[in-house]
Write a protein that holds these residues in place. Structure first.
Motif, mmCIF file in Angstrom:
data_model
loop_
_atom_site.group_PDB
_atom_site.id
_atom_site.type_symbol
_atom_site.label_atom_id
_atom_site.label_comp_id
_atom_site.label_asym_id
_atom_site.label_seq_id
_atom_site.Cartn_x
_atom_site.Cartn_y
_atom_site.Cartn_z
ATOM 1 N N GLY A 63 53.271 7.381 -22.867
ATOM 2 C CA GLY A 63 52.373 6.939 -23.925
ATOM 3 C C GLY A 63 52.372 7.905 -25.092
ATOM 4 O O GLY A 63 53.219 8.796 -25.193
ATOM 5 N N ARG A 64 51.433 7.697 -25.980
ATOM 6 C CA ARG A 64 51.244 8.593 -27.120
ATOM 7 C C ARG A 64 49.815 9.098 -27.054
ATOM 8 O O ARG A 64 48.865 8.339 -27.204
ATOM 9 C CB ARG A 64 51.510 7.839 -28.424
ATOM 10 C CG ARG A 64 52.960 7.347 -28.536
ATOM 11 C CD ARG A 64 53.149 6.459 -29.761
ATOM 12 N NE ARG A 64 52.878 7.200 -31.000
ATOM 13 C CZ ARG A 64 52.395 6.637 -32.115
ATOM 14 N NH1 ARG A 64 52.087 5.361 -32.130
ATOM 15 N NH2 ARG A 64 52.204 7.379 -33.176
ATOM 16 N N PRO A 65 49.645 10.390 -26.813
ATOM 17 C CA PRO A 65 48.296 10.926 -26.572
ATOM 18 C C PRO A 65 47.368 10.875 -27.786
ATOM 19 O O PRO A 65 46.170 10.720 -27.621
ATOM 20 C CB PRO A 65 48.544 12.387 -26.195
ATOM 21 C CG PRO A 65 49.999 12.577 -26.096
ATOM 22 C CD PRO A 65 50.699 11.382 -26.647
ATOM 23 N N MET A 66 47.897 10.963 -28.992
ATOM 24 C CA MET A 66 47.018 11.148 -30.149
ATOM 25 C C MET A 66 46.304 9.883 -30.658
ATOM 26 O O MET A 66 45.103 9.925 -30.926
ATOM 27 C CB MET A 66 47.798 11.797 -31.309
ATOM 28 C CG MET A 66 48.341 13.181 -30.992
ATOM 29 S SD MET A 66 47.038 14.436 -31.003
ATOM 30 C CE MET A 66 47.870 15.782 -30.138
ATOM 31 N N PRO A 67 47.022 8.749 -30.842
ATOM 32 C CA PRO A 67 46.408 7.610 -31.539
ATOM 33 C C PRO A 67 45.049 7.128 -31.010
ATOM 34 O O PRO A 67 44.181 6.828 -31.833
ATOM 35 C CB PRO A 67 47.477 6.501 -31.430
ATOM 36 C CG PRO A 67 48.756 7.250 -31.347
ATOM 37 C CD PRO A 67 48.444 8.475 -30.538
ATOM 38 N N PRO A 68 44.816 7.065 -29.688
ATOM 39 C CA PRO A 68 43.494 6.576 -29.251
ATOM 40 C C PRO A 68 42.350 7.437 -29.812
ATOM 41 O O PRO A 68 41.270 6.918 -30.084
ATOM 42 C CB PRO A 68 43.523 6.680 -27.726
ATOM 43 C CG PRO A 68 44.959 6.761 -27.358
ATOM 44 C CD PRO A 68 45.686 7.359 -28.521
ATOM 45 N N HIS A 69 42.626 8.725 -30.021
ATOM 46 C CA HIS A 69 41.583 9.621 -30.526
ATOM 47 C C HIS A 69 41.350 9.409 -32.020
ATOM 48 O O HIS A 69 40.235 9.553 -32.501
ATOM 49 C CB HIS A 69 41.951 11.075 -30.200
ATOM 50 C CG HIS A 69 42.198 11.277 -28.744
ATOM 51 N ND1 HIS A 69 43.436 11.071 -28.169
ATOM 52 C CD2 HIS A 69 41.349 11.602 -27.736
ATOM 53 C CE1 HIS A 69 43.352 11.263 -26.860
ATOM 54 N NE2 HIS A 69 42.096 11.596 -26.561
ATOM 55 N N PHE A 70 42.412 9.047 -32.734
ATOM 56 C CA PHE A 70 42.246 8.742 -34.163
ATOM 57 C C PHE A 70 41.415 7.466 -34.308
ATOM 58 O O PHE A 70 40.546 7.380 -35.167
ATOM 59 C CB PHE A 70 43.607 8.569 -34.866
ATOM 60 C CG PHE A 70 44.520 9.758 -34.746
ATOM 61 C CD1 PHE A 70 44.007 11.037 -34.560
ATOM 62 C CD2 PHE A 70 45.895 9.612 -34.825
ATOM 63 C CE1 PHE A 70 44.845 12.141 -34.444
ATOM 64 C CE2 PHE A 70 46.742 10.704 -34.716
ATOM 65 C CZ PHE A 70 46.219 11.970 -34.521
ATOM 66 N N ARG A 71 41.706 6.474 -33.479
ATOM 67 C CA ARG A 71 40.917 5.223 -33.535
ATOM 68 C C ARG A 71 39.470 5.502 -33.164
ATOM 69 O O ARG A 71 38.539 5.019 -33.808
ATOM 70 C CB ARG A 71 41.496 4.185 -32.560
ATOM 71 C CG ARG A 71 42.751 3.502 -33.081
ATOM 72 C CD ARG A 71 43.086 2.258 -32.250
ATOM 73 N NE ARG A 71 43.480 2.590 -30.879
ATOM 74 C CZ ARG A 71 44.726 2.952 -30.543
ATOM 75 N NH1 ARG A 71 45.674 3.014 -31.452
ATOM 76 N NH2 ARG A 71 45.016 3.226 -29.285
ATOM 77 N N LEU A 72 39.282 6.299 -32.101
ATOM 78 C CA LEU A 72 37.926 6.569 -31.606
ATOM 79 C C LEU A 72 37.073 7.236 -32.680
ATOM 80 O O LEU A 72 35.910 6.861 -32.889
ATOM 81 C CB LEU A 72 38.029 7.462 -30.355
ATOM 82 C CG LEU A 72 36.739 7.867 -29.652
ATOM 83 C CD1 LEU A 72 35.953 6.629 -29.200
ATOM 84 C CD2 LEU A 72 37.052 8.762 -28.436
ATOM 85 N N THR A 73 37.633 8.200 -33.392
ATOM 86 C CA THR A 73 36.821 8.964 -34.346
ATOM 87 C C THR A 73 36.434 8.129 -35.567
ATOM 88 O O THR A 73 35.515 8.503 -36.285
ATOM 89 C CB THR A 73 37.511 10.296 -34.732
ATOM 90 O OG1 THR A 73 36.535 11.192 -35.254
ATOM 91 C CG2 THR A 73 38.614 10.085 -35.778
ATOM 92 N N THR A 74 37.102 6.998 -35.793
ATOM 93 C CA THR A 74 36.636 6.116 -36.874
ATOM 94 C C THR A 74 35.411 5.307 -36.430
ATOM 95 O O THR A 74 34.678 4.793 -37.248
ATOM 96 C CB THR A 74 37.740 5.130 -37.358
ATOM 97 O OG1 THR A 74 38.055 4.250 -36.283
ATOM 98 C CG2 THR A 74 39.001 5.869 -37.804
ATOM 99 N N LYS A 75 35.204 5.226 -35.105
ATOM 100 C CA LYS A 75 34.016 4.511 -34.597
ATOM 101 C C LYS A 75 32.862 5.463 -34.351
ATOM 102 O O LYS A 75 31.687 5.136 -34.498
ATOM 103 C CB LYS A 75 34.346 3.860 -33.227
ATOM 104 C CG LYS A 75 35.149 2.604 -33.310
ATOM 105 C CD LYS A 75 34.848 1.700 -32.127
ATOM 106 C CE LYS A 75 35.827 1.950 -30.985
ATOM 107 N NZ LYS A 75 35.528 1.125 -29.803
ATOM 108 N N TYR A 76 33.208 6.650 -33.865
ATOM 109 C CA TYR A 76 32.211 7.650 -33.494
ATOM 110 C C TYR A 76 32.834 9.010 -33.793
ATOM 111 O O TYR A 76 33.817 9.389 -33.137
ATOM 112 C CB TYR A 76 31.869 7.526 -32.002
ATOM 113 C CG TYR A 76 30.791 8.466 -31.552
ATOM 114 C CD1 TYR A 76 29.466 8.051 -31.491
ATOM 115 C CD2 TYR A 76 31.103 9.789 -31.205
ATOM 116 C CE1 TYR A 76 28.464 8.932 -31.099
ATOM 117 C CE2 TYR A 76 30.113 10.671 -30.817
ATOM 118 C CZ TYR A 76 28.804 10.232 -30.764
ATOM 119 O OH TYR A 76 27.822 11.107 -30.375
ATOM 120 N N THR A 77 32.307 9.715 -34.791
ATOM 121 C CA THR A 77 32.958 10.923 -35.296
ATOM 122 C C THR A 77 33.090 11.999 -34.219
ATOM 123 O O THR A 77 32.087 12.462 -33.667
ATOM 124 C CB THR A 77 32.164 11.497 -36.489
ATOM 125 O OG1 THR A 77 32.026 10.454 -37.453
ATOM 126 C CG2 THR A 77 32.883 12.681 -37.120
#
Ligand code: HEM
Length: 133
Positions: A63-77
């Motif tokens: 997988g790619r470890p980073m993208p889910p965290h980029f998406r998450l921080t747009t919902k909850y900083t």
């Protein structure tokens, strides 16, 4: 007695007890269970593969470890403090269960990935602030 981190079973123990602590944490628990609504039966095996790959060079995680965290921080900083806390729990968990070279390795790798991830997440946060003044 603390043991050496030697194989997949050890990685599973490490990951299971880490996320147990995360879910019990008043700050981080709700980010996983309420904001992201993580499917643990899918997330945990992915994390076994991820850490086993880092420690022992197995190739199951693709997988790619980073993208889910980029998406998450747009919902909850996600803040630098969240990453500090994530790391503190990670280190505490490793130290409770394991000792030796691989235990040191896994902490070092977690520290470096978390540092890069935090830097990039803060860049996403800044971008969100620029776009939503
Ligand atoms: C504040 C810190 C963090 C939070 C709140 C967080 C939260 C999350 C969430 C919600 C997911 C998605 C789970 C899912 O539904 O599948 C995820 C995935 C993941 N996280 Fe984190 N995380 C944090 C830090 C880290 C760090 C420091 C690492 C690595 C050292 C990491 C590694 C991963 C990996 C490998 C995945 C799976 C990505 C994939 O789908 O392939 N996380 N994280």
């Amino acid at each position: 007695m603390r043991k050496q981190l030697e194989n997949r079973a050890d990685v599973e123990l490490l990951v299971n007890s880490f996320y147990q602590k995360i879910r019990e944490d008043a700050e981080l628990g709700p980010i996983f269970d309420e904001v992201a609504q993580v499917s643990w039966e899918l997330h945990l095996p992915k994390m076994y593969d991820f850490w086993e790959g880092i420690l022992f060079g197995t190739l199951n995680y693709n997988g790619r470890p980073m993208p889910p965290h980029f998406r998450l921080t747009t919902k909850y900083t996600l803040t630098p403090e969240h990453f500090d806390r994530w790391l503190a729990i990670f280190f505490q968990n490793v130290d409770e269960l394991f000792e030796g070279e691989k235990a040191d390795d896994v902490k070092y790798r977690a520290y470096s990935i978390a540092t890069i991830m935090n830097t990039r997440v803060q860049q996403v946060n800044e971008q969100v602030r620029v776009e939503n003044p």
